[in-house]
Scaffold this motif. Structure first.
Motif, short mmCIF file in Angstrom:
data_model
loop_
_atom_site.label_atom_id
_atom_site.label_comp_id
_atom_site.label_asym_id
_atom_site.label_seq_id
_atom_site.Cartn_x
_atom_site.Cartn_y
_atom_site.Cartn_z
N GLN A 120 -14.47 7.81 -4.68
CA GLN A 120 -13.68 7.52 -4.00
C GLN A 120 -12.60 6.42 -4.89
O GLN A 120 -13.42 5.32 -3.63
CB GLN A 120 -13.38 7.80 -2.92
CG GLN A 120 -11.56 7.94 -2.46
CD GLN A 120 -11.27 8.39 -0.69
OE1 GLN A 120 -12.54 8.85 0.00
NE2 GLN A 120 -10.08 9.13 -0.76
N ARG A 122 -8.09 1.70 -2.20
CA ARG A 122 -6.79 1.49 -1.99
C ARG A 122 -6.76 0.14 -2.48
O ARG A 122 -5.51 0.18 -2.61
CB ARG A 122 -5.87 1.43 -0.42
CG ARG A 122 -6.61 1.05 0.64
CD ARG A 122 -5.74 1.13 2.00
NE ARG A 122 -5.60 0.39 2.53
CZ ARG A 122 -5.16 -0.04 3.59
NH1 ARG A 122 -3.85 0.78 4.16
NH2 ARG A 122 -4.53 -0.92 4.65
N THR A 123 -7.29 -0.09 -2.41
CA THR A 123 -6.93 -2.02 -3.39
C THR A 123 -7.78 -1.87 -4.58
O THR A 123 -6.68 -2.95 -5.02
CB THR A 123 -7.87 -3.12 -1.92
OG1 THR A 123 -9.58 -2.96 -2.61
CG2 THR A 123 -7.77 -3.14 -1.02
N ASP A 126 -9.81 -5.16 2.54
CA ASP A 126 -9.29 -4.69 3.51
C ASP A 126 -9.59 -4.28 4.68
O ASP A 126 -10.02 -3.03 4.61
CB ASP A 126 -9.12 -3.49 2.36
CG ASP A 126 -7.69 -2.99 3.55
OD1 ASP A 126 -7.63 -3.26 3.67
OD2 ASP A 126 -7.76 -1.57 2.54
N ASP A 173 -9.82 4.92 4.45
CA ASP A 173 -11.09 5.64 4.20
C ASP A 173 -12.67 4.67 3.50
O ASP A 173 -13.30 5.44 3.23
CB ASP A 173 -10.58 6.38 2.70
CG ASP A 173 -9.82 6.53 2.13
OD1 ASP A 173 -9.60 7.29 3.49
OD2 ASP A 173 -8.60 6.48 1.87
N GLN A 225 3.12 3.46 -2.04
CA GLN A 225 3.30 3.79 -3.19
C GLN A 225 4.53 3.47 -3.98
O GLN A 225 5.20 2.87 -4.31
CB GLN A 225 3.00 4.55 -3.98
CG GLN A 225 1.70 4.79 -3.71
CD GLN A 225 0.99 6.24 -4.96
OE1 GLN A 225 1.95 6.84 -4.73
NE2 GLN A 225 -0.41 5.82 -5.42
N ASP A 268 -9.02 -0.70 5.88
CA ASP A 268 -8.73 0.40 4.77
C ASP A 268 -8.91 2.01 5.41
O ASP A 268 -10.24 1.71 6.40
CB ASP A 268 -9.61 0.56 4.07
CG ASP A 268 -10.25 1.16 2.89
OD1 ASP A 268 -8.82 2.92 2.65
OD2 ASP A 268 -10.26 0.75 1.41
N GLU A 297 -6.70 0.54 -6.21
CA GLU A 297 -5.49 1.91 -6.76
C GLU A 297 -4.25 1.00 -6.82
O GLU A 297 -3.48 0.77 -7.69
CB GLU A 297 -5.73 2.83 -5.01
CG GLU A 297 -4.00 3.54 -5.58
CD GLU A 297 -4.02 4.64 -5.03
OE1 GLU A 297 -2.95 4.72 -4.44
OE2 GLU A 297 -4.62 5.11 -3.86
N LEU A 298 -4.11 -0.04 -5.81
CA LEU A 298 -3.01 -1.42 -5.40
C LEU A 298 -3.07 -2.25 -7.48
O LEU A 298 -2.28 -1.95 -7.15
CB LEU A 298 -2.90 -1.75 -4.23
CG LEU A 298 -2.18 -2.51 -4.22
CD1 LEU A 298 -0.22 -2.11 -4.53
CD2 LEU A 298 -1.74 -3.42 -2.86
N PHE A 321 0.34 -1.64 -0.20
CA PHE A 321 0.18 -0.01 0.07
C PHE A 321 0.84 1.10 0.08
O PHE A 321 0.09 2.57 -0.39
CB PHE A 321 -0.89 -0.04 1.05
CG PHE A 321 -2.13 -0.92 1.02
CD1 PHE A 321 -2.90 -0.98 -0.24
CD2 PHE A 321 -2.38 -2.44 1.76
CE1 PHE A 321 -4.05 -1.77 -0.03
CE2 PHE A 321 -3.28 -2.74 1.94
CZ PHE A 321 -4.70 -2.66 0.76
#
Length: 195
Positions: free
Chosen positions: A140, A143-144, A105, A110, A20, A108, A146-147, A18
């Motif tokens: 939004q 994050r998973t 996740d 968010d 970056q 997370d 995005e990953l 996670f």
């Protein structure tokens, strides 16, 4: 050998994936040490000249190291000890991060915010005749997700980098042919059988 064996991948954790910068820095550093200097590494494998250096010969004889084919045993030792282990470490990191991206996740940060946004969107009254853009909702990205997108991008980069690297190896080494994927799969199979 022109360089020491590649370092193993960092401790693979969800936090590594996670982050970056951690994932990207690991991949970049691995590429910089194994793939980017491929020509220099192969030049170091070439048998050095038996004659002492004489600067006057440079003007008469152009140096063409790329025309010199490197013997198969030297290339095989290089790919087995430097190049393929580096590729393997990057593959492991990307495979692990892809599995993290497809797993739930629970941590997370968010998640609650996205759920609130989703509930607000459901309660909102939309009249597209008055405002044609009011029906648009852009939640939004988790994050998973995005990953997963980052892993896909890095895998595309890996394909390009490995293809170019293997093209140089194939062009400079005797007895090396075929595609990088086939050679890498053979190495992984032999490595697995040797354990």
């Amino acid at each position: 050998m022109p360089q020491s064996p590649p370092s193993p991948p960092p401790n693979l954790t969800p936090q590594f994936c996670f982050s970056q910068s951690a994932l990207r820095d690991f991949l970049r550093l691995s590429r910089v040490t194994a793939d980017d200097p491929i020509t220099q590494n192969l030049n170091a494998l070439s048998t050095p000249s038996r004659n002492p250096f004489n600067p006057s010969t440079l003007s008469r004889q152009p140096r063409t190291p790329s025309s010199h084919r490197i013997p198969f045993p030297a290339c095989s030792a290089f790919t087995s000890s430097i190049l393929f282990p580096s590729w393997h470490a990057r593959s492991q990191a990307l495979t692990y991060c892809a599995s993290v991206a497809t797993s739930p996740d629970p941590d997370d940060p968010d998640l609650l915010q996205r759920q609130v946004e989703g509930m607000r969107e459901q309660e909102r009254v939309v009249n597209e005749r008055l405002d044609p853009y009011s029906g648009r909702f852009f939640p939004q990205e988790a994050r998973t997700e995005e990953l997963a997108r980052r892993v896909r991008e890095e895998r595309r980069v890996e394909d390009i980098v490995r293809g170019r690297t293997w093209g140089v190896v194939r062009g400079r080494c005797e007895g090396v042919d075929g595609e990088w994927g086939d050679a890498f799969a053979r190495w992984e199979k032999e490595r697995g059988a040797g354990r």
